[in-house]
Structure formats: C-alpha cells, structure tokens
Design a protein around this motif. Structure first.
Motif, PDB file in Angstrom:
ATOM      1  N   GLN A  23     109.518  11.627 -50.308  1.00  0.00           N
ATOM      2  CA  GLN A  23     108.554  12.728 -50.313  1.00  0.00           C
ATOM      3  C   GLN A  23     107.126  12.194 -50.218  1.00  0.00           C
ATOM      4  N   GLN A  24     106.795  11.205 -51.056  1.00  0.00           N
ATOM      5  CA  GLN A  24     105.443  10.635 -51.030  1.00  0.00           C
ATOM      6  C   GLN A  24     105.178   9.887 -49.734  1.00  0.00           C
ATOM      7  N   ALA A  25     106.209   9.239 -49.204  1.00  0.00           N
ATOM      8  CA  ALA A  25     106.056   8.567 -47.910  1.00  0.00           C
ATOM      9  C   ALA A  25     105.749   9.586 -46.817  1.00  0.00           C
ATOM     10  N   ALA A  26     106.446  10.724 -46.883  1.00  0.00           N
ATOM     11  CA  ALA A  26     106.210  11.771 -45.894  1.00  0.00           C
ATOM     12  C   ALA A  26     104.777  12.277 -45.957  1.00  0.00           C
ATOM     13  N   GLU A  27     104.234  12.430 -47.174  1.00  0.00           N
ATOM     14  CA  GLU A  27     102.863  12.900 -47.339  1.00  0.00           C
ATOM     15  C   GLU A  27     101.866  11.897 -46.771  1.00  0.00           C
ATOM     16  N   GLU A  28     102.103  10.607 -47.007  1.00  0.00           N
ATOM     17  CA  GLU A  28     101.185   9.585 -46.489  1.00  0.00           C
ATOM     18  C   GLU A  28     101.240   9.516 -44.964  1.00  0.00           C
ATOM     19  N   LEU A  29     102.429   9.648 -44.420  1.00  0.00           N
ATOM     20  CA  LEU A  29     102.603   9.527 -42.970  1.00  0.00           C
ATOM     21  C   LEU A  29     102.393  10.841 -42.221  1.00  0.00           C
ATOM     22  N   ALA A  30     102.205  11.930 -42.988  1.00  0.00           N
ATOM     23  CA  ALA A  30     102.004  13.253 -42.396  1.00  0.00           C
ATOM     24  C   ALA A  30     103.199  13.679 -41.546  1.00  0.00           C
ATOM     25  N   ILE A  31     104.400  13.406 -42.066  1.00  0.00           N
ATOM     26  CA  ILE A  31     105.627  13.868 -41.427  1.00  0.00           C
ATOM     27  C   ILE A  31     106.500  14.521 -42.499  1.00  0.00           C
ATOM     28  N   THR A  32     107.668  14.973 -42.134  1.00  0.00           N
ATOM     29  CA  THR A  32     108.553  15.611 -43.111  1.00  0.00           C
ATOM     30  C   THR A  32     109.436  14.565 -43.797  1.00  0.00           C
TER      31      THR A  32
END
Length: 302
Positions: A23-32
C-alpha cells in the motif's frame, strides 16, 4: 549480455521492501497496490523465487529478498547519483535569471548580444516577472531586483541607481504649447505607470510635482498603465508626457525617440543583483555580474 529483470520491477521491489507494505509502495509510486503486486510477481517469476512472505501478516522479506534488497537499493542509488551528476554537468553552463519586465525590455535585452559574444559558453535564460521569486528554491539562479537594496539572507551587489524625469516625443516640443518649465505640464496630458510597490515613496507624478513645487494641476489626471514599458511606448507615440527612469529610457533618448525637456529629477531606487549564498553556480553568476557592471557604465553604483 546481462540477464536482468525489468528495471520497473526492480524499482517497485525496492520501494515495497523499504516500506514492507504494498500500500505504501503504491502511494510513493503513484500506482495501485494491485500494480505493485503485479510488478513483484513479474520479478519473482523472472528469478524463480519468492521475495516476500505475504502470510501471515505483516509483510516480510524472504531470505532471498533480504539478500537482494540492499543490492538493488544501492544499485538504484548509484544510477540516480550518476543521472544527477550528468544533469548537473549539462546544466553547469545554464544560468537562469529573473528580471523585471521593463528592465529586461528597455535595458538588458538590447545589450545581451555583447554578453553572448564574450560568454558563448553560458546558456542564459531570462524569466521576466514583476513578482519576487524565491531564490532558495534554485529554480532561478540569480535575480535583478529593483528596490532599496535590502534583501536579507541573500548575497547582494548593488548594480545601479536611477532618477525619474519627464520624457516625451520630440514632436511635442514643436507644438504651440512649450515645455520649458514644470508649469507647462498644465497644457499636456500626463502618462502614468501605476506603482504597486513603495507606497507613498513611489517615484510617481505626485512626488515629482512636490519636488518641482508644482501645485496647480491634479497629478493623477491622464492615462494609466500597469506596465512601465507601455508608458514609455505611449510617450514615444506622442500621447503625452511620462515620468520614467533614466535607465529605462536611455536608449530611446540616445536614438532621438524621446527627449527630457525638464531637468527636475526625482530619485528612484536601485537595481541589485541577488542570489543565494554559496550558490553552486556562483562562478557563472560572478561572470554575469562582472559583465552587468561593465555594461552599466556610468549608471553603475561605485
């Protein structure tokens, strides 16, 4: 030939491993989160091993994942550093200058050919604005500001000071109404630049009238402009008398487009070159500053 997995999958793995959270990786990368999971699956399929233990929670790296993470992280850091260094090298000859619109149009731009001739290796970029830019953000390297010269937290070099005098087209001098003394302004329309800075200290007609001890006409009558270069152009076109900086009209007076019929001069302010302390491009800035001082000639502050 190197057999490497897709870089995007490695990047996604590094971010997810650092956070131990899709989830946090998705937020940093701006993906789902689903896209993160897909990229991790691509990497795991390429390697033929699992990199994360997904159950039971919380998310954790497998032994292989633990060995791979620091290597991937260091490699991506090295790539980022190399790209940054390459960019800095390519930008080392680029100097971005913020300057007021009228100073750029009426003084700086007409002289830039000489700067380019003597400093062909410097890529000069002008950003014209009458708003003060934040020089600490380093989107602009150096600014030429107009004011009292007090700019705390910045390196400041005063460049030149100006005075404001009435100017007009020489054709107005040939009309029936002369322009030999301040009271002659009663018979001519006035052109105004509307100052939004300096308050009551602005070098405007009201303060010039007080200096000239002229109290017989309304100093606010006449056409008003929100850009000083337009005021100068209106004067050249013979639309009235403008109160202008001697720096801004120097070329037009020299070329005979304007004349200064009255010698009452109202003090203005100073142009200063300002930039952030310990700026990485200080060498380029100092070259530009040295040229500015030379180009300023008799206007330069000693």
């Amino acid at each position: 030939m190197r057999s490497l997995p897709p870089l995007n999958a490695l990047h996604t793995f590094e971010v997810a491993a650092r956070h131990l959270s899709f989830q946090q990786a998705a937020e940093e990368l701006a993906i789902t989160p689903t896209a993160v999971s897909h990229q991790i699956k691509v990497l795991e399929d390429h390697l033929g091993v699992s990199l994360f233990r997904r159950r039971p929670r919380p998310l954790a790296l497998t032994e292989v994942g633990q060995r791979l993470y620091p290597a991937v992280s260091q490699s991506l850091d090295a790539i980022a550093a190399a790209i940054t260094q390459s960019t800095q090298v390519s930008e080392a000859t680029t100097l971005t200058v913020s300057v007021t619109t009228v100073f750029a149009a009426k003084w700086l731009v007409p002289r830039l050919a000489e700067f380019q001739r003597t400093h062909a290796n410097i890529d000069l970029r002008l950003q014209t604005s009458n708003d003060v830019v934040d020089l600490h953000r380093q989107t602009v390297d150096v600014a030429i500001r107009y004011g009292k010269g007090n700019y705390p937290g910045l390196t400041v070099r005063k460049l030149m000071s100006d005075v404001f005098m009435p100017v007009c087209s020489p054709h107005l001098l040939n009309e029936k109404q002369p322009l030999k003394e301040p009271s002659d302004l009663l018979h001519h329309p006035l052109l105004h630049f509307e100052w939004i800075h300096f308050g009551t200290e602005a070098p405007d007609w009201k303060n010039w009238f007080e200096l000239a001890e002229l109290n017989t006409t309304d100093p606010n009558d006449g056409i008003k402009f929100d850009e000083e270069s337009l005021t100068i152009q209106a004067a050249i076109a013979g639309q009235g008398i403008a109160l202008c900086s001697n720096i801004h009209v120097a070329d037009d007076v020299a070329l005979g487009f304007l004349v200064q019929p009255l010698d009452v001069a109202l003090d203005g302010f100073s142009y200063s070159v300002v930039y952030a302390m310990d700026h990485p491009k200080e060498t380029l800035i100092l070259k530009f500053l040295a040229w500015l001082v030379e180009a300023a000639g008799s206007f330069a502050v000693q």
